[in-house]
Scaffold this motif. Structure first.
Motif, PDB file in Angstrom:
ATOM      1  N   THR A  13       0.815  -1.222   0.000  1.00  0.00           N
ATOM      2  CA  THR A  13       0.000   0.000   0.000  1.00  0.00           C
ATOM      3  C   THR A  13       0.843   1.264   0.000  1.00  0.00           C
ATOM      4  O   THR A  13       0.328   2.339  -0.309  1.00  0.00           O
ATOM      5  N   LYS A  14       2.118   1.157   0.322  1.00  0.00           N
ATOM      6  CA  LYS A  14       3.016   2.310   0.187  1.00  0.00           C
ATOM      7  C   LYS A  14       3.361   2.552  -1.281  1.00  0.00           C
ATOM      8  O   LYS A  14       3.587   3.685  -1.691  1.00  0.00           O
ATOM      9  N   LYS A  15       3.394   1.462  -2.084  1.00  0.00           N
ATOM     10  CA  LYS A  15       3.767   1.558  -3.491  1.00  0.00           C
ATOM     11  C   LYS A  15       2.565   1.769  -4.408  1.00  0.00           C
ATOM     12  O   LYS A  15       2.698   2.379  -5.456  1.00  0.00           O
ATOM     13  N   GLU A  16       1.419   1.219  -4.020  1.00  0.00           N
ATOM     14  CA  GLU A  16       0.232   1.255  -4.867  1.00  0.00           C
ATOM     15  C   GLU A  16      -0.915   1.956  -4.137  1.00  0.00           C
ATOM     16  O   GLU A  16      -1.023   1.867  -2.917  1.00  0.00           O
ATOM     17  N   ASN A  17      -1.765   2.618  -4.893  1.00  0.00           N
ATOM     18  CA  ASN A  17      -2.927   3.299  -4.336  1.00  0.00           C
ATOM     19  C   ASN A  17      -4.055   2.283  -4.154  1.00  0.00           C
ATOM     20  O   ASN A  17      -4.723   1.914  -5.108  1.00  0.00           O
ATOM     21  N   VAL A  18      -4.234   1.820  -2.923  1.00  0.00           N
ATOM     22  CA  VAL A  18      -5.297   0.862  -2.603  1.00  0.00           C
ATOM     23  C   VAL A  18      -6.366   1.621  -1.832  1.00  0.00           C
ATOM     24  O   VAL A  18      -6.076   2.271  -0.835  1.00  0.00           O
ATOM     25  N   GLU A  19      -7.607   1.525  -2.301  1.00  0.00           N
ATOM     26  CA  GLU A  19      -8.668   2.259  -1.612  1.00  0.00           C
ATOM     27  C   GLU A  19      -9.616   1.380  -0.809  1.00  0.00           C
ATOM     28  O   GLU A  19     -10.427   1.880  -0.055  1.00  0.00           O
TER      29      GLU A  19
END
Length: 136
Positions: A45-51
Motif C-alpha cells: 500500500t506504500k507503493k500502490e494506491n489501494v482504496e
C-alpha cells in the motif's frame, strides 16, 4: 481511483488479488505466508494506491460462520490498526476453493500444477474480488 485488494486468508498461506486502477479487472497478485501478510500489505500500500480491502468471509452451508473466522477476526483487527486509512469489506467466500480448482482444470493445467495450493489460494482471492466487483 485506487485499486481494490482482495484477501483469501488462510492459516498458513493467504491468496491476494487486486484490481486495475479503474476497478474493472480482477487479477491474481500473489500468495504470501500468513505470518508475513501485514508486512506485505503495508509495503504494497506504500507503493500502490489501494482504496479498499476485501476479505473473504468463510460461511457454512447453513450461513453460520466457519471455524476459520476465529483466525480471520484477529487479523482484521491487526490490519485496521496497521493500515487504518483503508476501509475493508467482507465477501462470502463459500465454494471459492472449489471454483478455483475447477478454473484450473478448465484452463488446462496439468495435475501436478493443480496441486499447487498457493495457486489455488491466489485464484480464490481473484474469485472473491470478481464476486465483489460483480455485486457492487
Amino acid at each position: 481511483m485506487g485499486r481494490i485488494l482482495a484477501i483469501d486468508f488462510g492459516k498458513k498461506r493467504t491468496g491476494i488479488a487486486v484490481t486495475d486502477e479503474l476497478q474493472i479487472i480482477a487479477s491474481g497478485l500473489t500468495t504470501v505466508n500468513t505470518n508475513e501478510l501485514i508486512t506485505f500489505l503495508i509495503d504494497y500500500t506504500k507503493k500502490e494506491n489501494v482504496e479498499l480491502f476485501i476479505i473473504g468471509k468463510p460461511k457454512q452451508m447453513d450461513n453460520t460462520d466457519s471455524q476459520s473466522e476465529e483466525l480471520i477476526l484477529p487479523f482484521i483487527e491487526k490490519l485496521k490498526k496497521s493500515i487504518p486509512t483503508i476501509p475493508l469489506k467482507r465477501v462470502d467466500e463459500r465454494f471459492t476453493s472449489k471454483m478455483a480448482f475447477q478454473t484450473m482444470i478448465d484452463s488446462g493445467l496439468k495435475k501436478k500444477q493443480r496441486q499447487n495450493k498457493a495457486l489455488v489460494d491466489e485464484i480464490s482471492a481473484t474469485i472473491i474480488l470478481q464476486s465483489y466487483l460483480y455485486n457492487k
